[in-house]
Design an enzyme around this catalytic site. Structure first.
Site, PDB file in Angstrom:
ATOM      1  N   LEU A  61       0.796  -1.225   0.000  1.00  0.00           N
ATOM      2  CA  LEU A  61       0.000   0.000   0.000  1.00  0.00           C
ATOM      3  C   LEU A  61       0.829   1.276   0.000  1.00  0.00           C
ATOM      4  O   LEU A  61       0.304   2.363   0.239  1.00  0.00           O
ATOM      5  CB  LEU A  61      -0.983  -0.003   1.178  1.00  0.00           C
ATOM      6  CG  LEU A  61      -1.977  -1.172   1.151  1.00  0.00           C
ATOM      7  CD1 LEU A  61      -2.879  -1.136   2.367  1.00  0.00           C
ATOM      8  CD2 LEU A  61      -2.795  -1.178  -0.128  1.00  0.00           C
ATOM      9  N   ASP A 113      23.871 -11.682   3.985  1.00  0.00           N
ATOM     10  CA  ASP A 113      24.096 -12.640   2.905  1.00  0.00           C
ATOM     11  C   ASP A 113      25.581 -12.791   2.580  1.00  0.00           C
ATOM     12  O   ASP A 113      26.067 -13.901   2.359  1.00  0.00           O
ATOM     13  CB  ASP A 113      23.339 -12.212   1.651  1.00  0.00           C
ATOM     14  CG  ASP A 113      23.601 -13.154   0.495  1.00  0.00           C
ATOM     15  OD1 ASP A 113      23.292 -14.357   0.623  1.00  0.00           O
ATOM     16  OD2 ASP A 113      24.138 -12.694  -0.534  1.00  0.00           O
TER      17      ASP A 113
END
Length: 142
Positions: A61, A113
């Site tokens: 949204l 990562d």
């Protein structure tokens, strides 16, 4: 989405921050620039900038906004704790808080990562909005 068409466009700014608890070896590798996957800071900075620009695609949204600048900065608070600050600015009808938080968190996930092979217990903590300005509500600081 909320209709913001009647709101005036104003200069806006948002700053968000998070911490990455790296552990000693991962912190040392990042500071020395010797992580096996490459330059952690450079990759995480670019990832954060890209993420800020794509926030409306990631958060259902959120309005697509016109960013003028995105900055992602890294500071070691101690040997094992990295602080990431993301600052987003632009002129639009709604604020850049989500863009700043998405930038900081994506930069942190990129650090995770790139260093996860070194330390399994890396933790991303304390994601929060630190300050915002512009629009009807004006200045706000945590």
């Amino acid at each position: 989405m909320v209709d913001v068409a009647s709101k005036p466009e104003t200069a806006r700014r948002a700053v968000a921050s998070c911490r990455v608890e790296l552990g000693a070896e991962a912190g040392a590798q990042m500071r020395a620039g010797r992580a096996s996957k490459g330059d952690v800071e450079a990759a995480a900075r670019i990832a954060g900038i890209q993420a800020a620009k794509r926030t409306a695609e990631l958060i259902p949204l959120c309005h697509p906004l016109r960013t003028s600048s995105v900055a992602v900065e890294f500071t070691f608070e101690d040997e094992e704790t990295l602080r990431i600050d993301a600052t987003v600015t632009g002129v639009d009808r709604t604020g850049f808080e989500m863009e700043a938080m998405v930038a900081a968190s994506t930069a942190a996930l990129t650090v995770y990562d790139m260093l996860k092979a070194v330390e399994k217990r890396i933790a991303i903590t304390n994601l929060s909005l630190l300050e915002k300005s512009g629009g009807k509500s004006g200045e706000w600081t945590r």
